[in-house]
Write a protein that holds these residues in place. Structure first.
Motif, PDB file in Angstrom:
ATOM      1  N   ALA A 121     -12.055  12.742  -6.281  1.00 33.84           N
ATOM      2  CA  ALA A 121     -12.426  11.557  -7.068  1.00 33.84           C
ATOM      3  C   ALA A 121     -11.319  11.112  -8.021  1.00 33.84           C
ATOM      4  N   PRO A 122     -10.716  12.020  -8.840  1.00 31.18           N
ATOM      5  CA  PRO A 122      -9.643  11.553  -9.731  1.00 31.18           C
ATOM      6  C   PRO A 122      -8.399  11.093  -8.976  1.00 31.18           C
ATOM      7  N   ILE A 123      -8.110  11.719  -7.827  1.00 26.86           N
ATOM      8  CA  ILE A 123      -6.937  11.306  -7.046  1.00 26.86           C
ATOM      9  C   ILE A 123      -7.133   9.889  -6.512  1.00 26.86           C
ATOM     10  N   LEU A 124      -8.296   9.651  -5.904  1.00 26.27           N
ATOM     11  CA  LEU A 124      -8.573   8.320  -5.363  1.00 26.27           C
ATOM     12  C   LEU A 124      -8.727   7.293  -6.483  1.00 26.27           C
ATOM     13  N   GLY A 125      -9.372   7.702  -7.586  1.00 27.49           N
ATOM     14  CA  GLY A 125      -9.544   6.791  -8.711  1.00 27.49           C
ATOM     15  C   GLY A 125      -8.217   6.378  -9.319  1.00 27.49           C
ATOM     16  N   TYR A 126      -7.299   7.336  -9.469  1.00 29.05           N
ATOM     17  CA  TYR A 126      -5.986   7.010 -10.028  1.00 29.05           C
ATOM     18  C   TYR A 126      -5.199   6.127  -9.067  1.00 29.05           C
ATOM     19  N   GLY A 127      -5.335   6.381  -7.754  1.00 29.02           N
ATOM     20  CA  GLY A 127      -4.653   5.536  -6.779  1.00 29.02           C
ATOM     21  C   GLY A 127      -5.136   4.105  -6.848  1.00 29.02           C
ATOM     22  N   PHE A 128      -6.458   3.913  -6.996  1.00 27.34           N
ATOM     23  CA  PHE A 128      -7.014   2.569  -7.123  1.00 27.34           C
ATOM     24  C   PHE A 128      -6.517   1.917  -8.411  1.00 27.34           C
ATOM     25  N   TYR A 129      -6.518   2.678  -9.504  1.00 23.28           N
ATOM     26  CA  TYR A 129      -6.057   2.154 -10.793  1.00 23.28           C
ATOM     27  C   TYR A 129      -4.608   1.688 -10.704  1.00 23.28           C
ATOM     28  N   GLN A 130      -3.775   2.494 -10.077  1.00 19.02           N
ATOM     29  CA  GLN A 130      -2.357   2.172  -9.999  1.00 19.02           C
ATOM     30  C   GLN A 130      -2.094   0.954  -9.122  1.00 19.02           C
ATOM     31  N   ASP A 131      -2.856   0.800  -8.043  1.00 16.42           N
ATOM     32  CA  ASP A 131      -2.608  -0.287  -7.098  1.00 16.42           C
ATOM     33  C   ASP A 131      -3.207  -1.613  -7.547  1.00 16.42           C
ATOM     34  N   GLU A 139       0.533  12.510  -1.158  1.00 19.27           N
ATOM     35  CA  GLU A 139       1.679  12.071  -0.357  1.00 19.27           C
ATOM     36  C   GLU A 139       1.491  10.632   0.113  1.00 19.27           C
ATOM     37  N   THR A 140       0.262  10.287   0.484  1.00 22.40           N
ATOM     38  CA  THR A 140      -0.024   8.907   0.890  1.00 22.40           C
ATOM     39  C   THR A 140       0.209   7.942  -0.262  1.00 22.40           C
ATOM     40  N   MET A 141      -0.270   8.328  -1.466  1.00 20.84           N
ATOM     41  CA  MET A 141      -0.056   7.496  -2.651  1.00 20.84           C
ATOM     42  C   MET A 141       1.433   7.367  -2.964  1.00 20.84           C
ATOM     43  N   LEU A 142       2.155   8.484  -2.862  1.00 15.40           N
ATOM     44  CA  LEU A 142       3.590   8.473  -3.152  1.00 15.40           C
ATOM     45  C   LEU A 142       4.337   7.607  -2.149  1.00 15.40           C
ATOM     46  N   GLU A 143       3.984   7.731  -0.876  1.00 15.88           N
ATOM     47  CA  GLU A 143       4.623   6.918   0.160  1.00 15.88           C
ATOM     48  C   GLU A 143       4.338   5.437  -0.052  1.00 15.88           C
ATOM     49  N   HIS A 144       3.089   5.132  -0.437  1.00 18.09           N
ATOM     50  CA  HIS A 144       2.713   3.745  -0.697  1.00 18.09           C
ATOM     51  C   HIS A 144       3.512   3.183  -1.862  1.00 18.09           C
ATOM     52  N   ARG A 145       3.673   3.985  -2.925  1.00 22.50           N
ATOM     53  CA  ARG A 145       4.420   3.530  -4.099  1.00 22.50           C
ATOM     54  C   ARG A 145       5.899   3.318  -3.751  1.00 22.50           C
ATOM     55  N   GLN A 146       6.463   4.236  -2.967  1.00 22.03           N
ATOM     56  CA  GLN A 146       7.862   4.092  -2.566  1.00 22.03           C
ATOM     57  C   GLN A 146       8.055   2.867  -1.672  1.00 22.03           C
ATOM     58  N   MET A 147       7.072   2.598  -0.803  1.00 23.85           N
ATOM     59  CA  MET A 147       7.167   1.429   0.065  1.00 23.85           C
ATOM     60  C   MET A 147       7.124   0.144  -0.765  1.00 23.85           C
ATOM     61  N   LYS A 148       6.243   0.104  -1.769  1.00 26.58           N
ATOM     62  CA  LYS A 148       6.178  -1.064  -2.641  1.00 26.58           C
ATOM     63  C   LYS A 148       7.486  -1.262  -3.383  1.00 26.58           C
ATOM     64  N   GLU A 149       8.101  -0.157  -3.819  1.00 31.26           N
ATOM     65  CA  GLU A 149       9.377  -0.258  -4.534  1.00 31.26           C
ATOM     66  C   GLU A 149      10.474  -0.770  -3.610  1.00 31.26           C
ATOM     67  N   LYS A 150      10.483  -0.304  -2.355  1.00 31.37           N
ATOM     68  CA  LYS A 150      11.479  -0.786  -1.391  1.00 31.37           C
ATOM     69  C   LYS A 150      11.296  -2.282  -1.130  1.00 31.37           C
ATOM     70  N   ILE A 151      10.035  -2.704  -0.991  1.00 29.64           N
ATOM     71  CA  ILE A 151       9.769  -4.127  -0.765  1.00 29.64           C
ATOM     72  C   ILE A 151      10.219  -4.946  -1.964  1.00 29.64           C
TER      73      ILE A 151
END
Length: 462
Positions: A53-63, A223-235
């Motif tokens: 729950a906190p992992i998914l919640g933080y991912g939603f918050y960040q995105d 890892e999925t969250m980290l990859e998503h964040r890195q992809m957004k940074e590359k874009i």
């Protein structure tokens, strides 16, 4: 009854050999013989939910709620996850289970050292509240785990994704190894028959398996969250490079034209010196045009607040309408004004007037001879609203969507930056700008400024 570890337990004694395990629990052959797999599944899923729950919640918050990372918030959420796991352990086959250490592993390795210490502090606090004979052992175990994770966190994110997941899985074996060590020590002190010795061993192995599965799921999510964040940074970087590339190409193209004209007049001056004085005004005009183009690019790149002052907006817009009247007469366009008196803003007069003039010029240039451009100012709902309307050709939906995009223009000449500069300037001054348009009817620009005191926004750093 309450066991030595501070938890409540109800382990019945039977008429056969017993194991009084170091954690305070009492195990027997009958303790392990009831069927409780549905209970285990339910409790296990509940604990997995506590961790995920906190992992998914933080991912939603960040995105969805903000762009920047908030690692300390992540640490607090994971600390709460550990607290909940410890507050609601589940009892199965004579053993108390909880997954408190997994949030601490995630916090140290993925969020950083500070968030890791927050989660570790939450575990130590809850362990103090629980109490029991094994309190000191709980402290030592938690501190040793935290120290090891602290050392690992320094270089963890520099590893490949596969190595990071493997490390998290290996670290999750720590509680099982500690329990096995306790079992070996206990059996060396208090020997029992082999059948009973295997019972807590099977529980410890199952406990380790649950930890591995939960840790693997948590690591893969991170890892999925980290990859998503890195992809957004590359874009984001790619978009920035594309913008810089377009900007450089546009600057070269726009400045080259007046410089080519200047070069031509200079060459003519060398051949026909007697005509050189006639070329000077033309050369100066082209140089001024080049300077104006460069100023436009600079204004787009970084609008700068120079002087905030109390501005009589009504008076300024009256003056702006008068300034644009000759341009309208030259194009055969009537410029009208309907200005409500007494509206005052705290803003940068120079920037605001420049933006209004640019928008008015666009309206005049978009209107055919015989048309009309109107400028209106009025109070509406606690806002000062400026309306600039023309009876030009109008724009379709596709053109409206692109309006304000750098280098896009509906005119044949120009850099395509005028509207972009106006939009960015209005936003920098704390206002908003919107367009309404209909083909063959015209376009209406609405600028809104709150009348309550509001500090203009500083320009964003590049």
């Amino acid at each position: 009854m309450k066991n030595k570890n501070g938890y409540h337990a109800s382990a019945a004694r039977v008429d056969q050999d017993l194991i009084d395990f170091p954690n305070g629990m009492v195990y027997s052959e009958s303790t392990f013989c009831h069927k409780g797999m549905p209970v285990l599944t339910e409790k296990l899923l509940l604990h997995l939910l506590m961790i995920l729950a906190p992992i998914l919640g933080y991912g939603f918050y960040q995105d969805h709620l903000r762009a920047s990372r908030s690692p300390y918030l992540y640490g607090v959420l994971l600390g709460i996850s550990s607290l909940v796991c410890m507050a609601f352990p589940f009892y199965y086959l004579g053993f108390y289970w909880d997954l408190r250490n997994i949030p601490m592993v995630i916090a140290f390795l993925y969020a950083g050292q500070g968030p890791g210490f927050i989660t570790m502090g939450a575990i130590l606090l809850m362990r103090t509240v629980i109490g029991g004979d094994q309190l000191l052992f709980g402290y030592v175990n938690c501190l040793l785990s935290g120290g090891f994770l602290y050392l690992m966190s320094r270089s963890f994110l520099g590893l490949s994704s596969r190595k990071r997941v493997n490390i998290v899985v290996l670290i999750s074996l720590w509680p099982m190894l500690v329990s096995l060590l306790m079992l070996v020590i206990h059996l060396s002190i208090q020997p029992v028959k082999e059948s009973l010795a295997l019972l807590p061993l099977s529980n410890i192995v199952m406990f380790g398996f649950i930890y591995i599965v939960a840790a693997w799921i948590g690591a893969k999510l991170n890892e999925t969250m980290l990859e998503h964040r890195q992809m957004k940074e590359k874009i984001r970087r790619a978009e920035k490079l594309n913008t810089l590339s377009d900007l450089a190409a546009s600057i070269v193209h726009e400045v080259r034209n007046p410089l080519t004209v200047v070069k031509g007049f200079m060459q003519l001056s060398q051949r026909r010196a007697e005509d050189a004085p006639n070329y000077v005004p033309l050369i100066l005009e082209e140089l001024n045009r080049a300077e104006s183009i460069l100023n436009d690019f600079l204004s787009f790149a970084r609008p700068e607040l120079k002087k905030l002052e109390s501005l009589d907006l009504s008076r300024m817009l009256d003056h702006t309408a008068v300034l644009l009247t000759p341009l309208g007469l030259k194009a055969g366009v009537m410029v009208t004004a309907d200005i409500e008196e007494g509206i005052v803003l705290t803003t940068d007069k120079s920037l605001l007037q420049q933006a209004i003039v640019n928008l008015m010029k666009n309206a005049v240039e978009a209107t055919a001879s015989g048309g009309q451009v109107s400028l209106q100012l009025k109070r509406e709902g606690g806002e000062a609203r400026i309306h600039i309307a023309d009876t030009g050709a109008g724009m379709n939906e596709a053109q409206l969507k692109r309006l304000g995009t750098p280098y896009y223009s509906t005119k044949d000449r120009g850099t395509g930056l005028g509207t972009s500069i106006a939009l960015r300037t209005i936003e920098t001054l704390g206002g908003s700008l919107s367009y309404e348009s209909k083909v063959h009817v015209g376009t209406r620009v609405t600028i809104r400024f709150p009348l309550a005191a509001k500090t203009p926004n500083p320009p964003l750093p590049e």
